[in-house]
Design an enzyme around this catalytic site. Sequence first.
Site, mmCIF file in Angstrom:
data_model
loop_
_atom_site.group_PDB
_atom_site.id
_atom_site.type_symbol
_atom_site.label_atom_id
_atom_site.label_comp_id
_atom_site.label_asym_id
_atom_site.label_seq_id
_atom_site.Cartn_x
_atom_site.Cartn_y
_atom_site.Cartn_z
ATOM 1 N N LYS A 43 -74.078 3.384 84.769
ATOM 2 C CA LYS A 43 -73.578 3.138 86.093
ATOM 3 C C LYS A 43 -73.477 4.423 86.917
ATOM 4 O O LYS A 43 -73.378 4.401 88.137
ATOM 5 C CB LYS A 43 -72.165 2.513 86.002
ATOM 6 C CG LYS A 43 -72.084 1.216 85.264
ATOM 7 C CD LYS A 43 -70.611 0.797 85.191
ATOM 8 C CE LYS A 43 -70.436 -0.377 84.265
ATOM 9 N NZ LYS A 43 -68.985 -0.707 84.115
ATOM 10 N N GLY A 44 -73.456 5.548 86.207
ATOM 11 C CA GLY A 44 -73.082 6.821 86.830
ATOM 12 C C GLY A 44 -73.874 7.233 88.049
ATOM 13 O O GLY A 44 -73.363 7.934 88.920
ATOM 14 N N GLU A 99 -80.531 10.549 87.786
ATOM 15 C CA GLU A 99 -79.418 10.582 86.825
ATOM 16 C C GLU A 99 -78.256 11.381 87.406
ATOM 17 O O GLU A 99 -78.455 12.317 88.175
ATOM 18 C CB GLU A 99 -79.930 11.199 85.509
ATOM 19 C CG GLU A 99 -78.886 11.450 84.443
ATOM 20 C CD GLU A 99 -78.230 10.195 83.889
ATOM 21 O OE1 GLU A 99 -77.758 9.381 84.693
ATOM 22 O OE2 GLU A 99 -78.152 10.059 82.648
ATOM 23 N N ASP A 100 -77.047 10.993 87.025
ATOM 24 C CA ASP A 100 -75.877 11.744 87.491
ATOM 25 C C ASP A 100 -75.754 13.073 86.744
ATOM 26 O O ASP A 100 -75.741 14.133 87.352
ATOM 27 C CB ASP A 100 -74.590 10.903 87.352
ATOM 28 C CG ASP A 100 -74.395 10.324 85.947
ATOM 29 O OD1 ASP A 100 -75.279 10.498 85.078
ATOM 30 O OD2 ASP A 100 -73.359 9.681 85.707
ATOM 31 N N ASP A 103 -76.579 15.728 79.994
ATOM 32 C CA ASP A 103 -75.619 16.349 79.082
ATOM 33 C C ASP A 103 -76.371 16.712 77.792
ATOM 34 O O ASP A 103 -77.028 17.740 77.728
ATOM 35 C CB ASP A 103 -74.491 15.329 78.863
ATOM 36 C CG ASP A 103 -73.314 15.872 78.083
ATOM 37 O OD1 ASP A 103 -72.853 16.977 78.384
ATOM 38 O OD2 ASP A 103 -72.840 15.172 77.169
ATOM 39 N N LYS A 131 -75.547 20.029 82.407
ATOM 40 C CA LYS A 131 -74.711 20.832 81.499
ATOM 41 C C LYS A 131 -75.620 21.397 80.417
ATOM 42 O O LYS A 131 -75.714 20.845 79.315
ATOM 43 C CB LYS A 131 -73.662 19.938 80.830
ATOM 44 C CG LYS A 131 -72.495 19.549 81.696
ATOM 45 C CD LYS A 131 -71.452 18.900 80.781
ATOM 46 C CE LYS A 131 -70.536 17.997 81.521
ATOM 47 N NZ LYS A 131 -69.709 17.200 80.584
ATOM 48 N N PHE A 152 -65.524 18.419 81.231
ATOM 49 C CA PHE A 152 -65.676 17.002 81.513
ATOM 50 C C PHE A 152 -65.301 16.730 82.966
ATOM 51 O O PHE A 152 -64.203 17.057 83.401
ATOM 52 C CB PHE A 152 -64.818 16.150 80.583
ATOM 53 C CG PHE A 152 -65.260 14.722 80.583
ATOM 54 C CD1 PHE A 152 -66.310 14.310 79.776
ATOM 55 C CD2 PHE A 152 -64.668 13.794 81.429
ATOM 56 C CE1 PHE A 152 -66.759 12.996 79.798
ATOM 57 C CE2 PHE A 152 -65.101 12.477 81.467
ATOM 58 C CZ PHE A 152 -66.154 12.078 80.647
ATOM 59 N N ASP A 159 -67.390 8.760 85.373
ATOM 60 C CA ASP A 159 -66.123 8.133 84.982
ATOM 61 C C ASP A 159 -65.502 8.756 83.746
ATOM 62 O O ASP A 159 -66.150 9.478 82.988
ATOM 63 C CB ASP A 159 -66.370 6.653 84.665
ATOM 64 C CG ASP A 159 -67.114 6.481 83.334
ATOM 65 O OD1 ASP A 159 -68.172 7.123 83.154
ATOM 66 O OD2 ASP A 159 -66.622 5.734 82.465
ATOM 67 N N ARG A 165 -64.693 6.557 89.275
ATOM 68 C CA ARG A 165 -66.064 6.553 89.799
ATOM 69 C C ARG A 165 -66.092 6.624 91.330
ATOM 70 O O ARG A 165 -67.067 7.069 91.919
ATOM 71 C CB ARG A 165 -66.803 5.281 89.370
ATOM 72 C CG ARG A 165 -67.123 5.220 87.881
ATOM 73 C CD ARG A 165 -68.162 4.134 87.622
ATOM 74 N NE ARG A 165 -68.271 3.782 86.219
ATOM 75 C CZ ARG A 165 -69.056 4.419 85.335
ATOM 76 N NH1 ARG A 165 -69.776 5.448 85.708
ATOM 77 N NH2 ARG A 165 -69.103 4.018 84.079
HETATM 78 P P1 IMP Z 1 -76.657 12.420 77.703
HETATM 79 O O1 IMP Z 1 -77.490 11.323 77.152
HETATM 80 O O2 IMP Z 1 -75.797 13.091 76.668
HETATM 81 O O3 IMP Z 1 -77.453 13.425 78.521
HETATM 82 O O4 IMP Z 1 -75.547 11.753 78.586
HETATM 83 C C1 IMP Z 1 -75.681 11.450 79.837
HETATM 84 C C2 IMP Z 1 -74.562 10.547 80.300
HETATM 85 O O5 IMP Z 1 -73.266 10.855 79.762
HETATM 86 C C3 IMP Z 1 -74.445 10.810 81.786
HETATM 87 O O6 IMP Z 1 -75.312 9.976 82.476
HETATM 88 C C4 IMP Z 1 -73.027 10.487 82.071
HETATM 89 O O7 IMP Z 1 -72.922 9.129 82.393
HETATM 90 C C5 IMP Z 1 -72.299 10.775 80.789
HETATM 91 N N1 IMP Z 1 -71.587 12.066 80.904
HETATM 92 C C6 IMP Z 1 -71.950 13.253 80.395
HETATM 93 N N2 IMP Z 1 -71.074 14.228 80.707
HETATM 94 C C7 IMP Z 1 -70.135 13.620 81.458
HETATM 95 C C8 IMP Z 1 -68.941 14.104 82.124
HETATM 96 O O8 IMP Z 1 -68.570 15.279 82.113
HETATM 97 N N3 IMP Z 1 -68.248 13.172 82.814
HETATM 98 C C9 IMP Z 1 -68.609 11.875 82.888
HETATM 99 N N4 IMP Z 1 -69.711 11.388 82.294
HETATM 100 C C10 IMP Z 1 -70.459 12.252 81.587
HETATM 101 MG MG MG Z 2 -75.022 8.202 83.294
#
Ligand code: IMP
Ligand code: MG
Length: 177
Positions: A43-44, A99-100, A103, A131, A152, A159, A165
């Site tokens: 949803k981000g 993408e938001d 990570d 990040k 975070f 969220d 959000r």
């Molecule tokens: P990844 O697959 O680990 O790159 O995760 C990506 C998803 O984790 C992002 O699309 C976010 O929705 C969530 N996410 C990662 N870091 C944060 C944060 O600091 N706050 C909120 N959501 C996060």
């Molecule tokens: Mg996301």
Amino acid sequence: MNREPELEVLISKRKIAAAVRRLAAQVRQDYIQKDPLLVGILKGSFMFMADLVRALEIPLEIDFVRLASYGSGTRSSGRINFIQDLTSPVRERHVIIVEDIVDSGLSTAFLRDYLKEKGPASLKLCALLDKPSRRRISVQIDYLGFQLPDEFIVGYGTDLNEKYRNLKDICVLKESL
Ligand code: IMP
Ligand code: MG
């Protein structure tokens, strides 16, 4: 005692808006007359997507996917699955993943590999936040808003347990316990 965590603004709505304009200018230049398909990861990304497509001002289409990563707590297992697949045909389309936050990179890498299999004309990634210190798999971010430290954040679509959000700014949660 159960106190509300404090929120500290990390990236203000003004700075977000400036970054969205900058990203839109870059994307517009690269995709003019290409009728790109923007694929947001729910949803981000919903708020970023909404602002980005309005700033783009070129013909385009949008679609969304929802992904789930299996694992316990905050540690992702690395296995990503679809909760909701996209419905638009991808073959021969110029596709941009929206993408938001990147990570670990696992979500965007999964979607990138899935979409690549479908034979798009091109495939790029636009992320508002990155990040890099958390990365577990390499992903190339073609259009990036901001790099973040390993903190975070919430707000502007992102969220903590589905809360925050709707915040206009990107904030850090300061646990005041
Ligand atoms: P990844 O697959 O680990 O790159 O995760 C990506 C998803 O984790 C992002 O699309 C976010 O929705 C969530 N996410 C990662 N870091 C944060 C944060 O600091 N706050 C909120 N959501 C996060
Ligand atoms: Mg996301």
